[in-house]
Design an enzyme around this catalytic site. Structure first.
Site, mmCIF file in Angstrom:
data_model
loop_
_atom_site.group_PDB
_atom_site.id
_atom_site.type_symbol
_atom_site.label_atom_id
_atom_site.label_comp_id
_atom_site.label_asym_id
_atom_site.label_seq_id
_atom_site.Cartn_x
_atom_site.Cartn_y
_atom_site.Cartn_z
ATOM 1 N N GLY A 31 -59.521 17.344 -13.616
ATOM 2 C CA GLY A 31 -60.427 18.483 -13.477
ATOM 3 C C GLY A 31 -61.279 18.351 -12.233
ATOM 4 O O GLY A 31 -61.535 19.329 -11.524
ATOM 5 N N ARG A 70 -64.425 12.275 -3.865
ATOM 6 C CA ARG A 70 -65.277 12.858 -2.817
ATOM 7 C C ARG A 70 -65.046 12.184 -1.469
ATOM 8 O O ARG A 70 -65.137 12.826 -0.410
ATOM 9 C CB ARG A 70 -66.753 12.770 -3.240
ATOM 10 C CG ARG A 70 -67.088 13.754 -4.378
ATOM 11 C CD ARG A 70 -68.341 13.318 -5.121
ATOM 12 N NE ARG A 70 -68.820 14.314 -6.078
ATOM 13 C CZ ARG A 70 -68.310 14.484 -7.308
ATOM 14 N NH1 ARG A 70 -67.272 13.769 -7.712
ATOM 15 N NH2 ARG A 70 -68.827 15.388 -8.128
ATOM 16 N N ARG A 88 -63.148 16.420 -26.866
ATOM 17 C CA ARG A 88 -63.467 15.021 -27.208
ATOM 18 C C ARG A 88 -64.253 14.896 -28.507
ATOM 19 O O ARG A 88 -64.235 13.836 -29.138
ATOM 20 C CB ARG A 88 -64.223 14.358 -26.045
ATOM 21 C CG ARG A 88 -63.308 14.062 -24.880
ATOM 22 C CD ARG A 88 -63.995 13.390 -23.724
ATOM 23 N NE ARG A 88 -62.992 12.951 -22.748
ATOM 24 C CZ ARG A 88 -63.265 12.622 -21.491
ATOM 25 N NH1 ARG A 88 -64.510 12.689 -21.046
ATOM 26 N NH2 ARG A 88 -62.301 12.237 -20.685
ATOM 27 N N GLN A 140 -68.967 19.190 -11.307
ATOM 28 C CA GLN A 140 -67.760 19.724 -10.667
ATOM 29 C C GLN A 140 -68.028 21.125 -10.126
ATOM 30 O O GLN A 140 -67.628 21.458 -9.006
ATOM 31 C CB GLN A 140 -66.603 19.747 -11.664
ATOM 32 C CG GLN A 140 -66.142 18.346 -12.054
ATOM 33 C CD GLN A 140 -65.090 18.357 -13.145
ATOM 34 O OE1 GLN A 140 -64.696 19.412 -13.641
ATOM 35 N NE2 GLN A 140 -64.637 17.178 -13.530
ATOM 36 N N LYS A 192 -63.322 18.874 -21.903
ATOM 37 C CA LYS A 192 -62.907 17.762 -21.030
ATOM 38 C C LYS A 192 -61.372 17.639 -21.090
ATOM 39 O O LYS A 192 -60.695 18.568 -21.492
ATOM 40 C CB LYS A 192 -63.604 16.482 -21.466
ATOM 41 C CG LYS A 192 -65.117 16.525 -21.286
ATOM 42 C CD LYS A 192 -65.486 16.615 -19.835
ATOM 43 C CE LYS A 192 -66.978 16.753 -19.621
ATOM 44 N NZ LYS A 192 -67.307 17.016 -18.231
ATOM 45 N N ASP A 219 -69.341 11.360 -19.929
ATOM 46 C CA ASP A 219 -68.011 10.774 -20.140
ATOM 47 C C ASP A 219 -68.043 9.585 -21.109
ATOM 48 O O ASP A 219 -66.999 9.033 -21.441
ATOM 49 C CB ASP A 219 -67.414 10.325 -18.803
ATOM 50 C CG ASP A 219 -67.073 11.519 -17.922
ATOM 51 O OD1 ASP A 219 -66.862 12.628 -18.459
ATOM 52 O OD2 ASP A 219 -67.040 11.353 -16.683
ATOM 53 N N SER A 245 -72.734 20.996 -14.876
ATOM 54 C CA SER A 245 -71.438 20.518 -14.388
ATOM 55 C C SER A 245 -71.503 20.139 -12.916
ATOM 56 O O SER A 245 -71.724 20.987 -12.050
ATOM 57 C CB SER A 245 -70.366 21.601 -14.580
ATOM 58 O OG SER A 245 -69.211 21.244 -13.845
ATOM 59 N N LYS A 283 -64.556 6.802 -9.898
ATOM 60 C CA LYS A 283 -63.614 7.914 -9.772
ATOM 61 C C LYS A 283 -64.257 9.097 -9.038
ATOM 62 O O LYS A 283 -63.636 9.694 -8.149
ATOM 63 C CB LYS A 283 -63.129 8.341 -11.174
ATOM 64 C CG LYS A 283 -62.134 9.481 -11.169
ATOM 65 C CD LYS A 283 -61.242 9.422 -12.391
ATOM 66 C CE LYS A 283 -61.945 9.831 -13.670
ATOM 67 N NZ LYS A 283 -62.248 11.270 -13.738
ATOM 68 N N SER A 284 -65.482 9.438 -9.397
ATOM 69 C CA SER A 284 -66.148 10.584 -8.762
ATOM 70 C C SER A 284 -66.304 10.360 -7.255
ATOM 71 O O SER A 284 -66.043 11.261 -6.445
ATOM 72 C CB SER A 284 -67.542 10.788 -9.375
ATOM 73 O OG SER A 284 -67.432 11.170 -10.717
#
Ligand code: S3P
Length: 450
Positions: free
Chosen positions: A101, A33, A358, A176, A354, A327, A174, A28-29
């Site tokens: 996010g 990108r 969580r 992100q 998140k 995660d 982070s 996913k990351s």
């Protein structure tokens, strides 16, 4: 789309051995990108293995809104016609990033140093998450952001017409935030420097270099220092997205806790900034092996073989490992229920911001299933009950969080009584084929009304 449709309650009951191969989707990351950097390159980037989960599809739609040309050629195969660094057009409507996010924060960074304005929103989960961690550093470039109280979406970002480069120490671990600053730095003249005290996933740095930017990484007393030279011409790439270790975690962990299992999860990216869960599982005594270790596209890759592991012991997971498995704590807390002794997860307060809180989501759900759980702001402790020991027999809230939903469905596969999640819909954000993939291994899921 997650959070927009009717809830999909799903029940998971104790299954026979999980066997066979599980081909999990693309990372996913790296998928986010690939689309964003492809949109900022000059020319056509070719991508295969792209995750076609809702999160990434929302980023694809956003890149179109900023002027890139995206074409879908078949499962996982896309081309992105980029507009070049500084070439984003102003979107004519609100950008809806759904549940993601990563999507919203990276895109805010990518547009913040262009003279355009964009308004961002998302689903109820995303509208509850803090954006100030991104808009604070973007303000240093000269961008302005106007959102709801607490720095929440919907939010309008006015990009800097004359951006200045920035030197910024990321206050929370982070990727992100780090990535948003680096993407903003692309269209600022001079050198933008990002410092992180703890290493987080490094896909942005690796991919920026791959796209032809000058991006230097040095370890110093301050931490990891990343220096990006602004205003490069990014060159289009051919990208093969590796399979996602965070998705692999679910079939791997399910196989460890379901009696008699022996499952193979091939071609998993094992970038050290992502592989903390697998180290932790091995320390717990899991029968987990890496076969056919190799390098692909500059990343370590292996086939993971997971077998039922009746002798796992609880351990203390070192807090410094948290960024490399951030995660994976929800599914680790499920595995911990089937180990002997306590698994102590410290330094995990980022889990509270998140897709859901969580720590709270797992603690409440596991308690409802009969486990003993302790928590404080920064810690989660699960007291193991040994193989097959979790009673189950509860309905757990997914809270619009894909990883919470998948974790409880895995718990139900090994618990004494079935476990229900109130809404399996969010799973489509990251792992749209979770249900058939797990059923092919041997899982027994039932949707309400079936
Ligand atoms: C991600 C970074 C992590 C992770 C998220 C994906 C990324 O978030 O939890 O699922 O692709 O950069 P933080 O940056 O908030 O740690």
């Amino acid at each position: 789309m997650s959070g927009h449709g009717d809830p999909i309650p799903m029940t998971s009951r104790r299954s026979g051995p999980l066997t066979g191969e599980a081909h999990v989707p693309g990372d996913k990351s790296i998928s986010h990108r690939s689309l964003i950097l492809g949109a900022l390159a000059v020319g056509e980037t070719h991508i295969t293995g792209l995750l076609e989960g809702q999160d990434v599809l929302d980023t694809a739609r956003a890149m179109r809104a900023f002027g890139a040309e995206l074409t879908h050629h078949g499962t996982g195969a896309w081309t992105v016609g980029g507009v070049g660094v500084g070439g984003f057009a102003e979107p004519s409507d609100v950008i809806d990033c759904g549940n993601s996010g990563t999507g919203v924060r990276l895109i805010m960074g990518a547009m913040a140093t262009s003279p355009i304005t964009a308004t961002f929103t998302g689903d109820a989960s995303l509208r509850g998450r803090p954006m100030g961690r991104v808009t604070d550093p973007l303000a240093l470039f000269g961008a302005r952001a106007y959102g709801r109280s607490g720095g929440r979406l919907p939010m309008t970002v006015v990009g800097a017409a004359e951006p200045v480069p920035v030197r910024y120490t990321v206050p929370v671990p982070s990727a992100q935030v780090k990535s948003a600053v680096l993407l903003a730095g692309l269209n600022a003249p001079g050198e933008t420097v990002v410092i992180e005290k703890e290493a987080t996933r490094d896909h942005t740095e690796r991919m920026l270099t791959g796209f032809g930017a000058q991006c230097r990484v040095e370890d110093s007393e301050e931490g990891r220092v990343i220096t990006l030279t602004g205003q490069p011409e990014l060159l289009p790439q051919t990208i093969v997205v590796p399979r996602d270790p965070s998705s692999a975690a679910f079939p791997v962990c399910a196989a460890l806790i379901v009696e008699g299992s022996d499952a193979l999860v091939p071609n998993i990216g094992l970038n050290p900034t992502r592989a903390g869960l697998f180290t932790t599982l091995q320390e717990m005594g899991a029968d987990l092996t890496f076969e056919n270790m190799r390098e692909e596209g500059g990343e370590p890759v292996a086939d993971l073989r997971a077998r039922f592991s009746p002798n796992m012991k609880g351990i203390e997971v070192p807090p410094e490992r948290a960024p490399s498995m951030i995660d994976e704590y929800p599914i680790l807390s499920v595995v911990a229920c089937f180990a002997e002794g306590a698994t102590v997860m410290k330094g995990v307060k980022e889990l509270r911001v998140k897709e859901s809180d969580r720590i709270d989501a797992m603690a409440r759900g596991l308690e409802a299933c009969g486990a003993t759980v302790e928590e404080d702001e920064d810690t989660l402790i699960v007291h193991g009950m040994g193989p097959g020991g979790l009673p189950g027999g509860a309905t757990c809230a997914a809270r619009l969080d894909h990883r919470i939903a998948m974790s409880f469905l895995c718990a139900g596969m090994a618990a004494q009584q079935p476990v229900t999640v109130d809404d399996a819909g969010p799973i489509a954000t990251s792992f749209p084929v979770f249900e058939p993939l797990m059923e092919k291994l041997g899982a027994q899921f039932v949707r309400a009304g079936e």
